[in-house]
Design a protein around this motif. Structure first.
Motif, PDB file in Angstrom:
ATOM      1  N   GLU A  40       0.861  -1.264  -0.183  1.00  0.00           N
ATOM      2  CA  GLU A  40       0.094   0.207   0.082  1.00  0.00           C
ATOM      3  C   GLU A  40       0.915   1.130   0.025  1.00  0.00           C
ATOM      4  OE1 GLU A  40      -3.282   0.293   2.376  1.00  0.00           O
ATOM      5  OE2 GLU A  40      -3.604  -1.876   2.413  1.00  0.00           O
ATOM      6  N   ILE A  41       0.428   2.147  -0.595  1.00  0.00           N
ATOM      7  CA  ILE A  41       0.956   3.515  -0.532  1.00  0.00           C
ATOM      8  C   ILE A  41      -0.188   4.529  -0.095  1.00  0.00           C
ATOM      9  CG2 ILE A  41       1.611   5.743  -1.800  1.00  0.00           C
ATOM     10  CD1 ILE A  41       2.682   3.580  -4.118  1.00  0.00           C
ATOM     11  N   ILE A  42       0.080   5.226   1.199  1.00  0.00           N
ATOM     12  CA  ILE A  42      -0.764   6.124   2.040  1.00  0.00           C
ATOM     13  C   ILE A  42      -0.163   7.508   2.134  1.00  0.00           C
ATOM     14  CG2 ILE A  42      -2.012   6.297   4.124  1.00  0.00           C
ATOM     15  CD1 ILE A  42      -2.082   3.360   4.263  1.00  0.00           C
ATOM     16  N   ASP A  43      -0.665   8.566   1.564  1.00  0.00           N
ATOM     17  CA  ASP A  43      -0.198   9.571   1.782  1.00  0.00           C
ATOM     18  C   ASP A  43      -1.371  10.590   2.551  1.00  0.00           C
ATOM     19  OD1 ASP A  43       1.585  11.794   1.456  1.00  0.00           O
ATOM     20  OD2 ASP A  43       1.212  12.118  -0.758  1.00  0.00           O
ATOM     21  N   GLU A  44      -1.082  10.639   3.652  1.00  0.00           N
ATOM     22  CA  GLU A  44      -2.099  11.585   4.380  1.00  0.00           C
ATOM     23  C   GLU A  44      -1.226  12.318   5.382  1.00  0.00           C
ATOM     24  OE1 GLU A  44      -4.669   8.618   6.604  1.00  0.00           O
ATOM     25  OE2 GLU A  44      -5.520   7.868   4.820  1.00  0.00           O
ATOM     26  N   ILE A  67       2.946   6.075   4.259  1.00  0.00           N
ATOM     27  CA  ILE A  67       3.590   4.421   4.096  1.00  0.00           C
ATOM     28  C   ILE A  67       3.519   4.500   2.408  1.00  0.00           C
ATOM     29  CG2 ILE A  67       3.084   2.131   4.178  1.00  0.00           C
ATOM     30  CD1 ILE A  67       1.322   2.977   6.334  1.00  0.00           C
ATOM     31  N   PRO A  68       4.757   3.901   1.961  1.00  0.00           N
ATOM     32  CA  PRO A  68       6.052   3.714   2.688  1.00  0.00           C
ATOM     33  C   PRO A  68       6.320   5.037   3.533  1.00  0.00           C
ATOM     34  CG  PRO A  68       6.323   2.955   0.364  1.00  0.00           C
ATOM     35  CD  PRO A  68       4.956   3.778   0.400  1.00  0.00           C
ATOM     36  N   ILE A  80       9.629  -5.832  -2.540  1.00  0.00           N
ATOM     37  CA  ILE A  80       9.715  -4.503  -3.371  1.00  0.00           C
ATOM     38  C   ILE A  80       8.933  -3.524  -2.937  1.00  0.00           C
ATOM     39  CG2 ILE A  80       8.767  -4.039  -5.718  1.00  0.00           C
ATOM     40  CD1 ILE A  80      10.610  -6.193  -6.181  1.00  0.00           C
ATOM     41  N   ASP A  81       9.514  -2.427  -2.809  1.00  0.00           N
ATOM     42  CA  ASP A  81       9.110  -0.881  -2.611  1.00  0.00           C
ATOM     43  C   ASP A  81       8.147  -0.669  -3.436  1.00  0.00           C
ATOM     44  OD1 ASP A  81      10.043   1.762  -0.708  1.00  0.00           O
ATOM     45  OD2 ASP A  81       9.035   2.047  -2.790  1.00  0.00           O
ATOM     46  N   ASN A 122       9.069   0.779  -6.982  1.00  0.00           N
ATOM     47  CA  ASN A 122       9.008  -0.479  -7.676  1.00  0.00           C
ATOM     48  C   ASN A 122      10.361  -1.034  -7.751  1.00  0.00           C
ATOM     49  OD1 ASN A 122       7.373  -2.402  -8.960  1.00  0.00           O
ATOM     50  ND2 ASN A 122       7.817  -1.841 -10.915  1.00  0.00           N
ATOM     51  N   LYS A 123      11.242  -0.979  -6.688  1.00  0.00           N
ATOM     52  CA  LYS A 123      12.359  -1.723  -6.605  1.00  0.00           C
ATOM     53  C   LYS A 123      12.732  -2.446  -5.473  1.00  0.00           C
ATOM     54  CE  LYS A 123      15.063   1.912  -8.948  1.00  0.00           C
ATOM     55  NZ  LYS A 123      16.046   2.912  -8.779  1.00  0.00           N
ATOM     56  N   LYS A 124      13.322  -3.799  -5.528  1.00  0.00           N
ATOM     57  CA  LYS A 124      13.862  -4.464  -4.042  1.00  0.00           C
ATOM     58  C   LYS A 124      14.533  -3.425  -3.118  1.00  0.00           C
ATOM     59  CE  LYS A 124      14.801  -8.809  -6.636  1.00  0.00           C
ATOM     60  NZ  LYS A 124      15.590  -9.692  -6.804  1.00  0.00           N
ATOM     61  N   VAL A 125      14.255  -3.816  -1.697  1.00  0.00           N
ATOM     62  CA  VAL A 125      14.908  -3.001  -0.781  1.00  0.00           C
ATOM     63  C   VAL A 125      16.171  -3.041  -0.799  1.00  0.00           C
ATOM     64  CG1 VAL A 125      12.935  -2.772   0.943  1.00  0.00           C
ATOM     65  CG2 VAL A 125      14.210  -4.787   0.714  1.00  0.00           C
ATOM     66  N   SER A 126      16.759  -4.149  -1.352  1.00  0.00           N
ATOM     67  CA  SER A 126      18.236  -4.477  -1.308  1.00  0.00           C
ATOM     68  C   SER A 126      18.790  -3.441  -2.324  1.00  0.00           C
ATOM     69  CB  SER A 126      18.630  -5.819  -1.680  1.00  0.00           C
ATOM     70  OG  SER A 126      17.999  -6.484  -3.310  1.00  0.00           O
TER      71      SER A 126
END
Length: 151
Positions: A102-106, A111-112, A134-135, A139-143
């Motif tokens: 999820e992407i939350i922008d309040e 989040i993230p 995957i972030d 849209n990339k791996k956290v690594s």
């Protein structure tokens, strides 16, 4: 829902605050699936304070993002967190880094976590427990995010 929580402490018995927070999260928030090792890091933002112990956990929770935030704030308060200085000293800091995809922008819930891309003390522990996550914003791996940060 799978969520990642970053934990930090730089006051009092730092290890005990981390352990107490994990115990309370496990009892009240959701089952702790994995936990990273603990890193000692220099303060971020406000630097006139003691070093932090930082780590991350991966949990499985039934709570909504808003309820998860509420429970984490209650646990911080119970563990004597006082908010006097932005990024200042604290017994415990509990941040939601990811909540599934999820992407939350309040105003009071992002989040993230909005600043995770600048914080190796957040990315390193998450990579340790789930390097292929995957972030959802980048849209990339956290690594990969950690590699980019360390360049």
């Amino acid at each position: 829902m799978i969520a990642f929580i970053a934990l930090g402490s730089n006051m009092g018995d730092r290890n005990k605050y981390l352990e107490d927070a994990i115990d309370l999260i496990n009892k009240r928030v959701g089952r702790v699936l994995k936990r990273s090792s603990i890193l000692e890091t220099k303060p971020y933002g406000y630097t006139e304070q003691d070093n932090f112990l930082n780590m991350a956990i991966k949990i499985d929770t039934e709570l909504s993002p808003r309820d998860l935030l509420k429970k984490l704030l209650q646990i911080e308060a119970e563990l004597e967190r006082v908010r006097l200085i932005t990024w200042g000293p604290r017994t415990i800091d509990l941040d939601i880094i990811y909540y599934g995809n999820e992407i939350i922008d309040e105003d009071d819930l992002k989040i993230p976590h909005i600043d995770l891309y600048n914080r190796d003390f957040v990315l390193k522990p998450i990579v340790e427990i789930d390097r292929d996550f995957i972030d959802p914003r980048k849209n990339k791996k956290v690594s990969e995010l950690l590699e980019e940060l360390n360049k």
